[in-house]
Design a protein around this motif. Sequence first.
Motif, short mmCIF file in Angstrom:
data_model
loop_
_atom_site.label_atom_id
_atom_site.label_comp_id
_atom_site.label_asym_id
_atom_site.label_seq_id
_atom_site.Cartn_x
_atom_site.Cartn_y
_atom_site.Cartn_z
N ALA A 1 32.55 45.58 36.91
CA ALA A 1 32.83 46.25 38.18
C ALA A 1 31.54 46.41 38.96
O ALA A 1 30.76 47.32 38.73
N ARG A 2 31.32 45.50 39.88
CA ARG A 2 30.11 45.53 40.70
C ARG A 2 30.38 46.28 41.98
O ARG A 2 31.36 46.03 42.67
N ARG A 3 29.51 47.20 42.32
CA ARG A 3 29.69 48.01 43.52
C ARG A 3 29.12 47.30 44.74
O ARG A 3 28.07 46.67 44.66
N GLY A 4 29.83 47.42 45.84
CA GLY A 4 29.34 46.96 47.12
C GLY A 4 29.24 48.15 48.06
O GLY A 4 29.74 49.23 47.78
N HIS A 5 28.59 47.96 49.19
CA HIS A 5 28.44 49.05 50.15
C HIS A 5 28.95 48.59 51.51
O HIS A 5 28.57 47.54 52.02
N GLY A 6 29.86 49.37 52.05
CA GLY A 6 30.44 49.07 53.35
C GLY A 6 30.36 50.29 54.24
O GLY A 6 29.80 51.31 53.89
N PRO A 7 30.97 50.21 55.41
CA PRO A 7 30.91 51.33 56.36
C PRO A 7 31.59 52.58 55.83
O PRO A 7 31.28 53.69 56.27
N LEU A 8 32.50 52.42 54.86
CA LEU A 8 33.19 53.58 54.30
C LEU A 8 32.61 53.98 52.95
O LEU A 8 33.21 54.78 52.22
N GLY A 9 31.46 53.43 52.59
CA GLY A 9 30.82 53.81 51.33
C GLY A 9 31.06 52.78 50.25
O GLY A 9 31.19 51.60 50.51
N LEU A 10 31.14 53.27 48.99
CA LEU A 10 31.29 52.37 47.86
C LEU A 10 32.62 51.63 47.93
O LEU A 10 33.66 52.21 48.24
N ARG A 11 32.59 50.37 47.63
CA ARG A 11 33.81 49.56 47.58
C ARG A 11 33.63 48.53 46.49
O ARG A 11 32.50 48.24 46.06
N PRO A 12 34.71 47.94 45.98
CA PRO A 12 34.57 46.91 44.96
C PRO A 12 33.87 45.68 45.51
O PRO A 12 33.91 45.40 46.71
N GLY A 13 33.20 44.94 44.62
CA GLY A 13 32.66 43.66 45.01
C GLY A 13 33.78 42.68 45.32
O GLY A 13 34.97 42.97 45.12
N ARG A 14 33.43 41.50 45.80
CA ARG A 14 34.45 40.55 46.25
C ARG A 14 35.36 40.08 45.14
O ARG A 14 36.57 39.90 45.33
N ILE A 15 34.79 39.86 43.95
CA ILE A 15 35.61 39.39 42.83
C ILE A 15 36.60 40.47 42.44
O ILE A 15 37.81 40.21 42.27
N ALA A 16 36.13 41.70 42.28
CA ALA A 16 37.01 42.80 41.91
C ALA A 16 38.10 43.01 42.96
O ALA A 16 39.27 43.24 42.63
N HIS A 17 37.72 42.92 44.22
CA HIS A 17 38.69 43.12 45.29
C HIS A 17 39.80 42.07 45.23
O HIS A 17 40.99 42.37 45.37
N ALA A 18 39.41 40.81 45.01
CA ALA A 18 40.41 39.74 44.93
C ALA A 18 41.36 39.94 43.76
O ALA A 18 42.57 39.77 43.88
N LEU A 19 40.81 40.33 42.60
CA LEU A 19 41.65 40.52 41.43
C LEU A 19 42.55 41.73 41.57
O LEU A 19 43.69 41.73 41.11
N LEU A 20 42.05 42.78 42.19
CA LEU A 20 42.87 43.97 42.41
C LEU A 20 44.15 43.63 43.16
O LEU A 20 45.21 44.19 42.89
N HIS A 21 44.06 42.70 44.10
CA HIS A 21 45.19 42.42 44.97
C HIS A 21 45.98 41.16 44.61
O HIS A 21 47.14 41.04 45.03
N HIS A 22 45.37 40.23 43.86
CA HIS A 22 46.04 38.94 43.69
C HIS A 22 46.14 38.44 42.26
O HIS A 22 46.73 37.37 42.04
N ALA A 23 45.59 39.14 41.28
CA ALA A 23 45.68 38.67 39.89
C ALA A 23 47.13 38.62 39.45
O ALA A 23 47.97 39.42 39.85
N LYS A 24 47.42 37.66 38.57
CA LYS A 24 48.78 37.47 38.07
C LYS A 24 49.01 38.16 36.73
O LYS A 24 50.05 37.97 36.09
N CYS A 25 48.05 38.94 36.28
CA CYS A 25 48.15 39.64 35.00
C CYS A 25 47.33 40.93 35.08
O CYS A 25 46.62 41.14 36.07
N PRO A 26 47.41 41.81 34.09
CA PRO A 26 46.56 43.00 34.11
C PRO A 26 45.08 42.66 34.20
O PRO A 26 44.64 41.61 33.73
N VAL A 27 44.32 43.55 34.84
CA VAL A 27 42.89 43.33 35.06
C VAL A 27 42.12 44.56 34.55
O VAL A 27 42.49 45.69 34.87
N THR A 28 41.06 44.32 33.78
CA THR A 28 40.19 45.40 33.34
C THR A 28 38.84 45.26 34.01
O THR A 28 38.22 44.19 33.98
#
Length: 286
Positions: A251-278
């Motif tokens: 879980a790599r942290r990124g920084h955006g206008p709203l503060g901490l957010r997931p990195g790009r890989i984590a963000h993609a898996l959160l929304h599009h993975a076809k199986c559970p994600v840890t």
Amino acid sequence: MSTDRPRACAVDWAVDEAARLGLSLRLVHAFVPEREQDAPARTGGPEPSSERVPAEDVVTVMAARARRRDPDAKVDTETVPGDVLPVLLEESRHASALVIGVRGFGELTGLLLGAVGPPLAVRAHCPVTVVRGDDASLAGRHERVLLGAGDPDTSEEAVRFAFREAEARGCTLDIVRAWKRPARRTADRSRQAPESARRHEARASALLDTLLRDAVLDHPRVRVRTTTVEGSARSQLVKRSAAADLVIVGARRGHGPLGLRPGRIAHALLHHAKCPVTFVPLPGGS
């Protein structure tokens, strides 16, 4: 009382995971307490708040479901007043892992994850599993755990977690390391393409060897398959998740206008993975 599918899937997955690893299971339900200034005057001693009663109903139903799935499961429950994110972040200080459901499955409904999953993935003090996917992945029928390999200096804990999972499940551990060549002018890229590809692929393979050296020795029974591939790690992991029972990434942290957010890989898996994600916390998290 009806049971919504995301919550039920998360409980079932957590029960199975606890059994595999020999852990007890704690079911927590957060609820927003009634404001004191809005509460009607009461006499005759304290009574359960109107919010706590349905919250306790939720954990009672979920605990019964857990015990039906595994009569030997050690289950305890608690209803905690407060917003769900701070409650779960506090729970993560004392847990081996957190398991949450996602409201919706598939490409479109997976976007309904909401406000809890992304910040929890990058702020929790322990690994966080988001339970999603089809029946085959939820039941572990693919017999494959997928690890997105990061850099050796930050990914050791994610590697250890992945090997423990694969060993507990008795399944294959697929490890993918994606790589990219730096952008060049079109003419230079065409002329140097074969040599550049070999060089970057060799570097990716060497990083994998360094990353996995100790874990392979510590878990000799785990069947390991490594792959280095040119391209986007995000798209590779999402694509390969369709044939996996679990995807694991740091879980790599990124920084955006709203503060901490997931990195790009984590963000993609959160929304599009076809199986559970840890998501396993990377070093340096708070």
